[in-house]
Design an enzyme around this catalytic site. Structure first.
Site, PDB file in Angstrom:
ATOM      1  N   ASP A  14      56.961  36.845  43.445  1.00  7.40           N
ATOM      2  CA  ASP A  14      55.908  37.091  44.415  1.00  7.40           C
ATOM      3  C   ASP A  14      54.586  36.740  43.725  1.00  7.40           C
ATOM      4  OD1 ASP A  14      54.471  38.329  46.648  1.00  7.40           O
ATOM      5  OD2 ASP A  14      54.084  39.965  45.247  1.00  7.40           O
TER       6      ASP A  14
ATOM      7  N   ARG B  99      45.586  40.141  60.268  1.00  8.36           N
ATOM      8  CA  ARG B  99      44.640  40.069  59.150  1.00  8.36           C
ATOM      9  C   ARG B  99      43.947  38.711  59.099  1.00  8.36           C
ATOM     10  NH1 ARG B  99      48.451  41.874  54.383  1.00  8.36           N
ATOM     11  NH2 ARG B  99      50.056  41.310  55.891  1.00  8.36           N
TER      12      ARG B  99
ATOM     13  N   SER C 277      55.423  33.422  48.353  1.00 10.02           N
ATOM     14  CA  SER C 277      54.323  34.334  48.614  1.00 10.02           C
ATOM     15  C   SER C 277      54.023  34.484  50.092  1.00 10.02           C
ATOM     16  CB  SER C 277      53.062  33.825  47.893  1.00 10.02           C
ATOM     17  OG  SER C 277      51.943  34.612  48.216  1.00 10.02           O
ATOM     18  N   GLY C 278      53.714  35.712  50.488  1.00 11.67           N
ATOM     19  CA  GLY C 278      53.169  35.966  51.804  1.00 11.67           C
ATOM     20  C   GLY C 278      51.680  35.667  51.849  1.00 11.67           C
TER      21      GLY C 278
ATOM     22  N   GLU D  87      45.102  41.098  45.985  1.00 12.86           N
ATOM     23  CA  GLU D  87      45.676  40.707  47.264  1.00 12.86           C
ATOM     24  C   GLU D  87      44.674  39.725  47.874  1.00 12.86           C
ATOM     25  OE1 GLU D  87      48.571  41.472  48.816  1.00 12.86           O
ATOM     26  OE2 GLU D  87      49.277  42.775  47.188  1.00 12.86           O
TER      27      GLU D  87
ATOM     28  N   ASP E 212      50.787  37.836  45.052  1.00 19.45           N
ATOM     29  CA  ASP E 212      49.725  38.837  45.098  1.00 19.45           C
ATOM     30  C   ASP E 212      50.192  40.171  44.519  1.00 19.45           C
ATOM     31  OD1 ASP E 212      47.748  37.982  48.031  1.00 19.45           O
ATOM     32  OD2 ASP E 212      48.755  36.698  46.582  1.00 19.45           O
TER      33      ASP E 212
ATOM     34  N   ASN F  15      57.752  43.268  51.449  1.00 18.30           N
ATOM     35  CA  ASN F  15      58.251  41.962  51.864  1.00 18.30           C
ATOM     36  C   ASN F  15      58.960  41.223  50.737  1.00 18.30           C
ATOM     37  OD1 ASN F  15      55.909  41.313  50.452  1.00 18.30           O
ATOM     38  ND2 ASN F  15      55.388  39.603  51.789  1.00 18.30           N
TER      39      ASN F  15
ATOM     40  N   ASP G 210      56.552  43.323  44.185  1.00 13.90           N
ATOM     41  CA  ASP G 210      55.929  44.648  44.178  1.00 13.90           C
ATOM     42  C   ASP G 210      55.875  45.312  45.549  1.00 13.90           C
ATOM     43  OD1 ASP G 210      52.656  44.704  45.133  1.00 13.90           O
ATOM     44  OD2 ASP G 210      53.683  42.788  45.000  1.00 13.90           O
TER      45      ASP G 210
ATOM     46  N   LYS H 262      61.227  34.488  52.251  1.00 16.94           N
ATOM     47  CA  LYS H 262      61.336  34.533  50.787  1.00 16.94           C
ATOM     48  C   LYS H 262      62.810  34.485  50.373  1.00 16.94           C
ATOM     49  CE  LYS H 262      57.077  37.003  49.590  1.00 16.94           C
ATOM     50  NZ  LYS H 262      56.495  38.012  48.703  1.00 16.94           N
TER      51      LYS H 262
END
Length: 244
Positions: free
Chosen positions: A31, A77, A121-122, A40, A33, A196, A193, A170
């Site tokens: 991941d 967001r 990554s999201g 983030e 962030d 997701n 972490d 992912k």
């Protein structure tokens, strides 16, 4: 659930018996962030338009798993980021984004042991592609912000693999990479972490929670609560006496 053992201060293992052998693995997926980097990104972008608190609250709820639909939470967001300029994105990358301690050392050790490296990554390609180059990672998959006339529109663009890199994507990216390089999911390490990351962590042989949310930490085979990402190397037998 197996009980956890504190291997050394701030490093916990569950359901495995170190030392393991790093060359037994073929792929490590990270991941970005709050895992590879210390921010983030969506929250920092929101700060540029005075909406950090509003966006950060949604981010926190999503990472804790309190918002079931990650895609919807991300769209909400991103809509609040409309008007942020590419110059402001560049400022965030240069002045706010830091690679987390131990990332370089861990990536280097994995590369030396023959593992392929994947960033899933999201977050956003603007940052993920820069982090990929900086850490010399093999591949990346993340979300693409729509930019017109040098400003964010508040929307995301579809990519050849789909619309949004969420938990399911992912996992899909990890398994597709496995198939392409000819390894099994058991030969994969996944480091994350937030909520997701759970799907990819559940799909692989070795799941690693780095300073993670409680729900994620509780399901990982390795939890790093103190120190850098390179503490993962403590569970592996050192090659020729290195990274002991």
């Amino acid at each position: 659930m197996n009980p956890e053992t504190e291997l050394s201060p701030g490093l916990f293992v569950r359901g495995i018996t170190p030392p393991l052998r790093l060359p037994d693995y073929r792929l490590i997926a990270f991941d970005m962030d709050s895992t590879l980097i210390d921010i983030e990104c969506v929250d920092e972008i929101a700060d540029a338009v005075g909406r950090k608190a509003e966006v950060a609250a949604i981010t926190e709820a999503a990472m804790r798993g309190e918002i079931a639909d990650y895609k919807e939470s991300l769209r909400r967001r991103v809509a609040l980021l409309e008007g942020v300029t590419t110059a402001q994105l560049e400022q965030i990358y240069r002045h706010r984004l830091q690679i987390n301690p131990g990332a370089d050392e861990l990536v280097h050790a994995c590369r030396e042991a023959g593992l392929r490296t994947l960033l899933v990554s999201g977050g956003f390609t603007f940052f993920a592609e820069r982090v990929q180059r900086r850490l010399q990672l093999d591949e990346t998959r993340s979300n693409l912000l729509e930019i017109r006339d040098g400003k964010l529109t508040g929307r995301l663009l579809d990519q050849p693999w789909g619309d949004i890199c969420d938990g399911a994507e992912k996992r899909r990216a990890v398994l597709e990479t496995c198939a392409r390089i000819g390894c099994t999911p058991e030969q994969v390490i996944a480091v994350g972490d937030g909520a997701n990351d759970l799907e990819m962590m559940a799909a692989v042989g070795l799941s690693v929670a780095y300073r993670a949310k409680p729900r994620v930490r509780a399901q990982a085979k390795v939890a790093i609560d103190i120190g850098g990402l390179d503490r993962l190397l403590e569970i592996f037998a050192p090659p020729e006496g290195r990274y002991a």
